[in-house]
Enzyme design. Structure first.
Site, PDB file in Angstrom:
ATOM      1  N   GLU A  75       0.827  -1.210   0.000  1.00  0.00           N
ATOM      2  CA  GLU A  75       0.000   0.000   0.000  1.00  0.00           C
ATOM      3  C   GLU A  75       0.859   1.258   0.000  1.00  0.00           C
ATOM      4  O   GLU A  75       0.517   2.252  -0.639  1.00  0.00           O
ATOM      5  CB  GLU A  75      -0.976   0.016   1.177  1.00  0.00           C
ATOM      6  CG  GLU A  75      -1.901   1.218   1.099  1.00  0.00           C
ATOM      7  CD  GLU A  75      -3.269   1.011   1.712  1.00  0.00           C
ATOM      8  OE1 GLU A  75      -4.042   1.979   1.695  1.00  0.00           O
ATOM      9  OE2 GLU A  75      -3.566  -0.089   2.193  1.00  0.00           O
ATOM     10  N   THR A  76       1.973   1.215   0.689  1.00  0.00           N
ATOM     11  CA  THR A  76       2.887   2.356   0.689  1.00  0.00           C
ATOM     12  C   THR A  76       3.372   2.647  -0.725  1.00  0.00           C
ATOM     13  O   THR A  76       3.305   3.785  -1.197  1.00  0.00           O
ATOM     14  CB  THR A  76       4.076   2.086   1.630  1.00  0.00           C
ATOM     15  OG1 THR A  76       3.589   1.916   2.968  1.00  0.00           O
ATOM     16  CG2 THR A  76       5.078   3.222   1.588  1.00  0.00           C
TER      17      THR A  76
END
Length: 164
Positions: A75-76
């Site tokens: 997700e980062t």
């Protein structure tokens, strides 16, 4: 953890943000959670985002890399790619994350590489491939982000109209 390292950004992007007085590497970091997990962003553009993360400190009780840690890394990276695509007038908000865990890792460093699948005006989708030090695939993830307008006066996301 906590040591400084240089992130590779395209020069034209650095210049665009610098003209607004924005420290791009600080803005597009892995954040507090990423720092705690020792995620290191190595390269960031709308075309490719690369980062590493140690297995040690990010394991589940059986000593394997935690699936949630892989999800945080994915997700980062996808969010940074979406933010790079959206530019200074948009913020990226994750709306869907899917992770398939292919194999476990007990030691070493994993590397995540995010590449775009779709880059539109209001949404982006990135595929994130996480591999171990032997280049074996640990996880494949897909992240879709909504691109929201930034309210320039308040520096916050513009409110979404009801029913939108």
């Amino acid at each position: 953890m906590g040591e400084q390292h240089a992130v590779k950004f395209p020069q034209e992007v650095l210049d665009e943000y610098a003209a607004l007085g924005i420290d791009l590497p600080a803005l597009f970091s892995a954040g507090d959670l990423g720092e705690r997990m020792d995620i290191r962003i190595l390269e960031a553009s709308a075309d490719r985002v690369v980062a590493t993360m140690p297995v040690k400190g990010n394991t589940q009780p059986y000593g394997l890399l935690h699936g949630g840690a892989s999800a945080v890394l994915a997700e980062t990276l996808g969010s940074i790619g979406a933010m790079m695509h959206g530019g200074i007038t948009k913020i990226a908000v994750g709306v869907d994350l899917n992770c398939t865990h292919h194999r476990g890792a007990r030691t070493g460093i994993v590397t995540g590489v995010a590449t775009p699948v779709h880059r539109g005006r209001s949404t982006t989708t990135f595929e994130i491939v996480i591999t171990d030090e032997q280049d074996k695939r640990i996880c494949t993830a897909r992240l879709t982000c909504l691109l929201r307008d930034v309210d320039q006066a308040a520096g916050a996301p513009a409110e979404t109209p009801a029913g939108a």
